[in-house]
Write a protein that holds these residues in place. Structure first.
Motif, PDB file in Angstrom:
ATOM      1  N   GLY A 160      66.937  32.574   1.530  1.00 48.30           N
ATOM      2  CA  GLY A 160      66.768  33.420   0.369  1.00 48.30           C
ATOM      3  C   GLY A 160      65.329  33.704  -0.003  1.00 48.30           C
ATOM      4  O   GLY A 160      65.078  34.376  -1.012  1.00 48.30           O
ATOM      5  N   ASN A 161      64.373  33.206   0.781  1.00 52.37           N
ATOM      6  CA  ASN A 161      62.975  33.394   0.426  1.00 52.37           C
ATOM      7  C   ASN A 161      62.164  33.731   1.676  1.00 52.37           C
ATOM      8  O   ASN A 161      61.862  32.851   2.488  1.00 52.37           O
ATOM      9  CB  ASN A 161      62.427  32.125  -0.241  1.00 52.37           C
ATOM     10  N   ALA A 162      61.819  35.006   1.837  1.00 48.58           N
ATOM     11  CA  ALA A 162      61.127  35.451   3.048  1.00 48.58           C
ATOM     12  C   ALA A 162      59.773  34.775   3.206  1.00 48.58           C
ATOM     13  O   ALA A 162      59.412  34.347   4.309  1.00 48.58           O
ATOM     14  CB  ALA A 162      60.949  36.975   3.015  1.00 48.58           C
ATOM     15  N   LEU A 163      59.013  34.656   2.125  1.00 50.56           N
ATOM     16  CA  LEU A 163      57.670  34.087   2.222  1.00 50.56           C
ATOM     17  C   LEU A 163      57.725  32.603   2.590  1.00 50.56           C
ATOM     18  O   LEU A 163      56.966  32.147   3.454  1.00 50.56           O
ATOM     19  CB  LEU A 163      56.908  34.279   0.913  1.00 50.56           C
ATOM     20  N   GLN A 164      58.619  31.850   1.975  1.00 49.32           N
ATOM     21  CA  GLN A 164      58.715  30.428   2.288  1.00 49.32           C
ATOM     22  C   GLN A 164      59.154  30.201   3.726  1.00 49.32           C
ATOM     23  O   GLN A 164      58.635  29.310   4.412  1.00 49.32           O
ATOM     24  CB  GLN A 164      59.679  29.732   1.326  1.00 49.32           C
ATOM     25  N   LEU A 165      60.108  31.005   4.193  1.00 46.27           N
ATOM     26  CA  LEU A 165      60.550  30.838   5.579  1.00 46.27           C
ATOM     27  C   LEU A 165      59.432  31.223   6.537  1.00 46.27           C
ATOM     28  O   LEU A 165      59.198  30.533   7.544  1.00 46.27           O
ATOM     29  CB  LEU A 165      61.796  31.693   5.848  1.00 46.27           C
ATOM     30  N   ALA A 166      58.714  32.306   6.256  1.00 47.51           N
ATOM     31  CA  ALA A 166      57.611  32.712   7.125  1.00 47.51           C
ATOM     32  C   ALA A 166      56.545  31.624   7.193  1.00 47.51           C
ATOM     33  O   ALA A 166      55.990  31.355   8.262  1.00 47.51           O
ATOM     34  CB  ALA A 166      57.004  34.020   6.622  1.00 47.51           C
ATOM     35  N   ARG A 167      56.264  30.982   6.068  1.00 44.51           N
ATOM     36  CA  ARG A 167      55.276  29.903   6.080  1.00 44.51           C
ATOM     37  C   ARG A 167      55.798  28.675   6.812  1.00 44.51           C
ATOM     38  O   ARG A 167      55.019  27.952   7.451  1.00 44.51           O
ATOM     39  CB  ARG A 167      54.867  29.557   4.645  1.00 44.51           C
ATOM     40  N   ALA A 168      57.106  28.439   6.756  1.00 37.96           N
ATOM     41  CA  ALA A 168      57.673  27.339   7.533  1.00 37.96           C
ATOM     42  C   ALA A 168      57.549  27.611   9.030  1.00 37.96           C
ATOM     43  O   ALA A 168      57.360  26.700   9.835  1.00 37.96           O
ATOM     44  CB  ALA A 168      59.140  27.131   7.149  1.00 37.96           C
ATOM     45  N   VAL A 169      57.635  28.887   9.406  1.00 31.09           N
ATOM     46  CA  VAL A 169      57.536  29.266  10.815  1.00 31.09           C
ATOM     47  C   VAL A 169      56.081  29.291  11.287  1.00 31.09           C
ATOM     48  O   VAL A 169      55.747  28.782  12.359  1.00 31.09           O
ATOM     49  CB  VAL A 169      58.182  30.654  11.040  1.00 31.09           C
ATOM     50  N   ALA A 170      55.202  29.884  10.477  1.00 29.74           N
ATOM     51  CA  ALA A 170      53.850  30.205  10.957  1.00 29.74           C
ATOM     52  C   ALA A 170      52.727  29.542  10.165  1.00 29.74           C
ATOM     53  O   ALA A 170      51.557  29.752  10.491  1.00 29.74           O
ATOM     54  CB  ALA A 170      53.652  31.720  10.941  1.00 29.74           C
ATOM     55  N   GLY A 171      53.052  28.771   9.135  1.00 19.83           N
ATOM     56  CA  GLY A 171      52.008  28.068   8.398  1.00 19.83           C
ATOM     57  C   GLY A 171      51.573  28.795   7.142  1.00 19.83           C
ATOM     58  O   GLY A 171      52.004  29.916   6.841  1.00 19.83           O
ATOM     59  N   ASN A 172      50.688  28.156   6.399  1.00 19.22           N
ATOM     60  CA  ASN A 172      50.277  28.669   5.096  1.00 19.22           C
ATOM     61  C   ASN A 172      49.306  29.841   5.165  1.00 19.22           C
ATOM     62  O   ASN A 172      48.894  30.364   4.123  1.00 19.22           O
ATOM     63  CB  ASN A 172      49.675  27.538   4.260  1.00 19.22           C
ATOM     64  N   ASP A 173      48.914  30.262   6.371  1.00 19.55           N
ATOM     65  CA  ASP A 173      48.081  31.457   6.490  1.00 19.55           C
ATOM     66  C   ASP A 173      48.870  32.735   6.213  1.00 19.55           C
ATOM     67  O   ASP A 173      48.282  33.806   6.050  1.00 19.55           O
ATOM     68  CB  ASP A 173      47.462  31.548   7.887  1.00 19.55           C
ATOM     69  N   VAL A 174      50.215  32.638   6.160  1.00 17.41           N
ATOM     70  CA  VAL A 174      51.037  33.809   5.856  1.00 17.41           C
ATOM     71  C   VAL A 174      50.792  34.223   4.409  1.00 17.41           C
ATOM     72  O   VAL A 174      50.879  33.403   3.489  1.00 17.41           O
ATOM     73  CB  VAL A 174      52.535  33.509   6.069  1.00 17.41           C
ATOM     74  N   VAL A 175      50.484  35.510   4.201  1.00 19.46           N
ATOM     75  CA  VAL A 175      50.163  35.992   2.857  1.00 19.46           C
ATOM     76  C   VAL A 175      51.249  36.893   2.274  1.00 19.46           C
ATOM     77  O   VAL A 175      51.340  37.039   1.052  1.00 19.46           O
ATOM     78  CB  VAL A 175      48.805  36.732   2.850  1.00 19.46           C
ATOM     79  N   THR A 176      52.065  37.511   3.112  1.00 16.96           N
ATOM     80  CA  THR A 176      53.154  38.341   2.614  1.00 16.96           C
ATOM     81  C   THR A 176      54.258  38.397   3.662  1.00 16.96           C
ATOM     82  O   THR A 176      53.990  38.273   4.871  1.00 16.96           O
ATOM     83  CB  THR A 176      52.669  39.765   2.269  1.00 16.96           C
TER      84      THR A 176
END
Length: 237
Positions: free
Chosen positions: A189-205
Motif C-alpha cells: 500500500g505504500n509505493a515509496l516505502q516499498l521502493a526504499r525497501a528494494v533500492a535503499g533510502n536514496d529513493v526520493v519518489t
C-alpha cells in the motif's frame, strides 16, 4: 537497470535493434509501431535519426527509445484513435526537432533474451508479468513500481514488477537474476516505502502503474495527475 541514462545518443543503426527487441518483448497482443524519426535539431539528447517504439497500454500511448527508456506519449485521455492517426503533436512534445517520421515495417523477433534491452526496465517488467502468468503462478494486484533515486548527485529512474502472492509482496527486478524479492504485505500500500525497501533510502519518489492480471495485458492504469483532459508526464523510466 539502475544507471544513469546514456549521455551519448545512439546512432540510427544502434537505435533500431533495441526498438525491435522492445516490440518483441511486448508481443503481438500489444499494439505497437516502430518509427524512424528525423530530428531537425540534433542535440546531445537526440541525434539526427532516432528509432523509437510507440505502444498502447490502457488506452494510452507510450514511447520507448534505447537511450532514454519509456515515457508517456499520449497528451490527452480518451483520444487514442485521434493520437494514433497523427503523431505530430506527440512527437513535438518529446522533442521540438521531431518533425518528420516514417513507420518501419514490423519484424517481430521470437523469444527475445531478457535483461538485454537498453533502459528497458519498464517493458521488461511488463514482459515478466506475462511470463509469470504463463507459468501458472498465483498473482494478485500486479503493479509496476516506478521510482527515482539520487546517489552522489546523480538522479536515475527505474521500474520493477510488484505483485501479491501467498500473503507477501513479491518484487521482480529485470536487472537482477534469481528469485523474486519478498516483502511484508503492508508495503503493497505504500509505493515509496516499498521502493526504499528494494533500492535503499536514496529513493526520493515512487509511484504505481497498475496492471491487469491477464495474459494479454489489456489494461494499465497510472496514478498521474490530470487537469482537464491533459496528462502529466510521469517519471521517465
Amino acid at each position: 537497470m539502475i544507471a544513469a541514462v546514456s549521455a551519448t545518443p545512439l546512432s540510427a543503426t544502434d537505435s533500431l535493434q533495441p526498438a525491435r527487441h522492445a516490440q518483441a518483448l511486448l508481443g503481438r497482443e500489444v499494439w505497437s509501431t516502430l518509427l524512424r524519426i528525423e530530428n531537425r535539431a540534433p542535440s546531445a539528447r537526440y541525434p539526427r535519426v532516432v528509432h523509437a517504439l510507440v505502444f498502447e497500454l490502457a488506452g494510452m500511448l507510450w514511447f520507448y527509445d534505447a537511450a532514454h527508456g519509456t515515457q508517456s506519449f499520449s497528451l490527452h485521455r480518451g483520444r487514442l484513435a485521434e493520437e494514433k492517426a497523427d503523431f505530430a503533436p506527440l512527437l513535438r512534445d518529446i522533442d521540438p526537432g521531431f518533425l518528420r517520421w516514417t513507420e518501419v515495417p514490423a519484424r517481430i523477433e521470437h523469444s527475445p533474451a531478457r535483461g538485454s534491452l537498453p533502459n528497458g526496465c519498464f517493458i521488461e517488467s511488463v514482459a515478466a508479468l506475462r511470463d509469470r502468468l504463463a507459468a501458472g503462478e498465483a498473482i494478485s494486484h500486479p503493479q509496476l513500481l516506478s521510482y527515482y533515486l539520487t546517489h552522489r548527485g546523480v538522479r536515475t529512474g527505474h521500474t520493477v514488477l510488484a505483485y501479491e502472492t501467498n500473503g507477501r509482496v513479491a518484487v521482480i527486478d529485470p536487472a537482477r537474476d534469481g528469485a523474486p524479492l519478498q516483502f511484508p504485505s503492508p508495503l503493497a500500500g505504500n509505493a515509496l516505502q516499498l521502493a526504499r525497501a528494494v533500492a535503499g533510502n536514496d529513493v526520493v519518489t515512487a509511484r504505481w502503474v497498475q496492471l491487469e492480471p491477464a495474459v494479454q495485458l489489456p489494461a494499465v492504469a497510472t496514478e498521474r495527475r490530470v487537469t482537464g483532459d491533459a496528462i502529466d508526464h510521469p517519471p521517465r523510466v
